[in-house]
Write a protein that holds these residues in place. Structure first.
Motif, PDB file in Angstrom:
ATOM      1  N   VAL A  98      45.632  16.450   5.793  1.00 36.55           N
ATOM      2  CA  VAL A  98      45.800  17.971   5.372  1.00 36.55           C
ATOM      3  C   VAL A  98      44.502  18.260   4.189  1.00 36.55           C
ATOM      4  O   VAL A  98      44.779  17.315   3.743  1.00 36.55           O
ATOM      5  N   PRO A  99      44.220  19.253   4.870  1.00 36.81           N
ATOM      6  CA  PRO A  99      42.482  19.630   3.729  1.00 36.81           C
ATOM      7  C   PRO A  99      42.939  19.508   3.188  1.00 36.81           C
ATOM      8  O   PRO A  99      43.626  19.426   1.913  1.00 36.81           O
ATOM      9  N   ASP A 100      41.930  19.197   2.082  1.00 37.67           N
ATOM     10  CA  ASP A 100      41.845  18.567   0.379  1.00 37.67           C
ATOM     11  C   ASP A 100      43.195  17.870  -0.348  1.00 37.67           C
ATOM     12  O   ASP A 100      43.290  18.552  -1.431  1.00 37.67           O
ATOM     13  N   SER A 101      43.514  17.096   0.592  1.00 39.78           N
ATOM     14  CA  SER A 101      44.482  16.522   0.183  1.00 39.78           C
ATOM     15  C   SER A 101      44.168  14.901  -0.111  1.00 39.78           C
ATOM     16  O   SER A 101      45.245  14.001  -1.587  1.00 39.78           O
ATOM     17  N   GLY A 102      42.960  14.835   0.092  1.00 39.62           N
ATOM     18  CA  GLY A 102      43.232  13.355  -1.108  1.00 39.62           C
ATOM     19  C   GLY A 102      42.857  13.012  -1.982  1.00 39.62           C
ATOM     20  O   GLY A 102      41.976  14.315  -3.209  1.00 39.62           O
ATOM     21  N   THR A 103      42.645  12.059  -2.981  1.00 40.01           N
ATOM     22  CA  THR A 103      43.107  12.135  -4.134  1.00 40.01           C
ATOM     23  C   THR A 103      42.053  10.577  -5.050  1.00 40.01           C
ATOM     24  O   THR A 103      42.210   9.854  -4.103  1.00 40.01           O
ATOM     25  N   GLY A 104      41.114  10.387  -6.134  1.00 46.22           N
ATOM     26  CA  GLY A 104      41.214   9.513  -6.282  1.00 46.22           C
ATOM     27  C   GLY A 104      39.237   9.601  -5.589  1.00 46.22           C
ATOM     28  O   GLY A 104      38.999  10.817  -5.000  1.00 46.22           O
ATOM     29  N   GLU A 105      39.231   8.228  -5.000  1.00 48.83           N
ATOM     30  CA  GLU A 105      38.010   8.083  -4.150  1.00 48.83           C
ATOM     31  C   GLU A 105      38.510   8.326  -3.077  1.00 48.83           C
ATOM     32  O   GLU A 105      37.125   8.372  -2.138  1.00 48.83           O
ATOM     33  N   LEU A 106      39.377   8.948  -2.579  1.00 46.93           N
ATOM     34  CA  LEU A 106      40.157   9.616  -1.501  1.00 46.93           C
ATOM     35  C   LEU A 106      39.516  10.478  -0.925  1.00 46.93           C
ATOM     36  O   LEU A 106      39.996  11.914  -0.195  1.00 46.93           O
ATOM     37  N   ALA A 107      38.984  11.125  -2.201  1.00 43.19           N
ATOM     38  CA  ALA A 107      38.832  12.905  -2.411  1.00 43.19           C
ATOM     39  C   ALA A 107      38.297  13.491  -1.482  1.00 43.19           C
ATOM     40  O   ALA A 107      36.210  12.632  -1.070  1.00 43.19           O
ATOM     41  N   GLY A 108      37.776  14.071  -0.651  1.00 47.60           N
ATOM     42  CA  GLY A 108      37.069  15.446   0.151  1.00 47.60           C
ATOM     43  C   GLY A 108      37.610  14.418   1.717  1.00 47.60           C
ATOM     44  O   GLY A 108      36.331  14.412   2.618  1.00 47.60           O
ATOM     45  N   LEU A 109      38.122  13.398   2.026  1.00 49.21           N
ATOM     46  CA  LEU A 109      38.698  12.800   2.899  1.00 49.21           C
ATOM     47  C   LEU A 109      39.189  13.785   4.336  1.00 49.21           C
ATOM     48  O   LEU A 109      39.705  14.785   4.191  1.00 49.21           O
ATOM     49  N   SER A 110      38.245  13.715   5.270  1.00 48.20           N
ATOM     50  CA  SER A 110      38.599  14.277   6.397  1.00 48.20           C
ATOM     51  C   SER A 110      38.866  13.361   7.575  1.00 48.20           C
ATOM     52  O   SER A 110      38.230  12.110   7.725  1.00 48.20           O
ATOM     53  N   GLY A 111      40.138  13.875   8.817  1.00 49.77           N
ATOM     54  CA  GLY A 111      39.681  12.902   9.841  1.00 49.77           C
ATOM     55  C   GLY A 111      40.860  12.910  10.341  1.00 49.77           C
ATOM     56  O   GLY A 111      42.028  13.887  10.517  1.00 49.77           O
ATOM     57  N   THR A 112      40.771  12.224  11.719  1.00 51.33           N
ATOM     58  CA  THR A 112      42.254  12.689  12.765  1.00 51.33           C
ATOM     59  C   THR A 112      43.287  11.227  13.040  1.00 51.33           C
ATOM     60  O   THR A 112      42.160   9.985  12.611  1.00 51.33           O
ATOM     61  N   MET A 113      43.754  11.159  13.172  1.00 52.45           N
ATOM     62  CA  MET A 113      44.561   9.417  13.476  1.00 52.45           C
ATOM     63  C   MET A 113      45.575   9.555  14.916  1.00 52.45           C
ATOM     64  O   MET A 113      45.823  10.262  15.278  1.00 52.45           O
ATOM     65  N   ASP A 114      44.536   8.766  16.309  1.00 50.29           N
ATOM     66  CA  ASP A 114      46.080   8.279  17.020  1.00 50.29           C
ATOM     67  C   ASP A 114      46.365   7.209  16.711  1.00 50.29           C
ATOM     68  O   ASP A 114      46.092   5.925  16.162  1.00 50.29           O
ATOM     69  N   ILE A 115      48.029   7.103  16.651  1.00 52.45           N
ATOM     70  CA  ILE A 115      49.258   6.379  16.874  1.00 52.45           C
ATOM     71  C   ILE A 115      48.573   5.515  17.979  1.00 52.45           C
ATOM     72  O   ILE A 115      49.612   6.448  19.502  1.00 52.45           O
ATOM     73  N   ILE A 116      49.217   4.200  18.254  1.00 53.43           N
ATOM     74  CA  ILE A 116      49.442   2.949  20.153  1.00 53.43           C
ATOM     75  C   ILE A 116      50.365   2.738  19.788  1.00 53.43           C
ATOM     76  O   ILE A 116      50.321   1.840  19.323  1.00 53.43           O
ATOM     77  N   VAL A 117      51.872   2.887  20.828  1.00 48.44           N
ATOM     78  CA  VAL A 117      52.462   2.780  20.798  1.00 48.44           C
ATOM     79  C   VAL A 117      52.786   1.366  21.351  1.00 48.44           C
ATOM     80  O   VAL A 117      52.453   2.068  23.053  1.00 48.44           O
ATOM     81  N   SER A 118      53.225   0.614  21.597  1.00 43.08           N
ATOM     82  CA  SER A 118      52.943  -1.126  22.561  1.00 43.08           C
ATOM     83  C   SER A 118      54.050  -1.889  22.344  1.00 43.08           C
ATOM     84  O   SER A 118      54.644  -1.539  21.161  1.00 43.08           O
ATOM     85  N   PRO A 119      55.032  -2.279  23.414  1.00 39.91           N
ATOM     86  CA  PRO A 119      56.606  -3.104  22.585  1.00 39.91           C
ATOM     87  C   PRO A 119      55.974  -4.079  21.610  1.00 39.91           C
ATOM     88  O   PRO A 119      55.411  -4.486  21.674  1.00 39.91           O
ATOM     89  N   GLY A 120      56.831  -3.792  19.863  1.00 40.22           N
ATOM     90  CA  GLY A 120      57.078  -4.757  19.801  1.00 40.22           C
ATOM     91  C   GLY A 120      55.435  -4.263  18.988  1.00 40.22           C
ATOM     92  O   GLY A 120      55.238  -5.067  18.038  1.00 40.22           O
ATOM     93  N   LYS A 121      54.884  -3.707  18.879  1.00 35.89           N
ATOM     94  CA  LYS A 121      53.200  -3.137  17.992  1.00 35.89           C
ATOM     95  C   LYS A 121      52.986  -1.788  17.756  1.00 35.89           C
ATOM     96  O   LYS A 121      53.066  -0.935  18.763  1.00 35.89           O
TER      97      LYS A 121
END
Length: 134
Positions: A98-121
Motif C-alpha cells: 500500500v503506497p506510503d504505508s511503510g514505517t521506520g526504516e521501511l518508509a518509502g517502500l513500494s513493491g509487489t509480491m508473488d505467492i507460490i504455493v506447493s504441497p506443504g510449502k
C-alpha cells in the motif's frame, strides 16, 4: 532500481463469522497470521474477505495485512493489499505494498509480491524499491 527477496512463510488462517444469505455465494472472513523467513524476517496480521461461487474453481478474495520486521536489514512495518480472482480454476493474484504505508526504516517502500504455493510449502517472491534509493 528494484531489489528482490525470496523466502518461505508459515500461515495460519482462522475462520470468522460467515455471511450466507442463501444466494449460493456465501461471504467468508478469515484472520491471517504469518511468519516470513529469509530476507524478509517478519510477522504479519491481517483480515481476508472471500466469496466462493457454486461454479467449481470460481471465487474471489481481498485481504489487508500489516507486516512488521526487517527487510534487507531495515526495520519497520508496511501494509500489503491482496486482490485475488479465480475463474474456473485459473488464478489471478496481485499483492502490492500500500503506497506510503511503510514505517521506520521501511518508509518509502513500494513493491509487489508473488505467492507460490506447493504441497506443504508457501514461498514469497518480493520485488521492491525504496523511494530514497538513488
Amino acid at each position: 532500481m528494484t531489489d528482490h527477496a525470496r523466502g518461505t512463510f508459515d500461515v495460519t488462517l482462522t475462520p470468522q463469522a460467515t455471511d450466507d444469505d442463501g444466494s449460493g455465494v456465501p461471504l467468508g472472513r478469515l484472520s491471517i497470521d504469518k511468519r516470513f523467513h529469509g530476507p524478509l524476517d517478519a510477522t504479519s496480521r491481517g483480515e481476508m474477505l472471500s466469496a466462493r461461487t457454486a461454479t467449481p474453481g470460481s471465487a474471489g478474495y481481498v485481504a489487508i495485512e500489516r507486516v512488521t520486521g526487517t527487510l534487507a536489514g531495515r526495520r519497520g512495518s508496511f501494509v500489503l493489499q491482496h486482490t485475488g480472482v479465480m475463474t474456473r480454476g485459473a488464478p489471478q493474484l496481485t499483492v502490492a505494498v500500500v503506497p506510503d504505508s511503510g514505517t521506520g526504516e521501511l518508509a518509502g517502500l513500494s513493491g509487489t509480491m508473488d505467492i507460490i504455493v506447493s504441497p506443504g510449502k508457501h514461498e514469497y517472491d518480493f520485488r521492491y524499491a525504496f523511494a530514497d534509493a538513488g
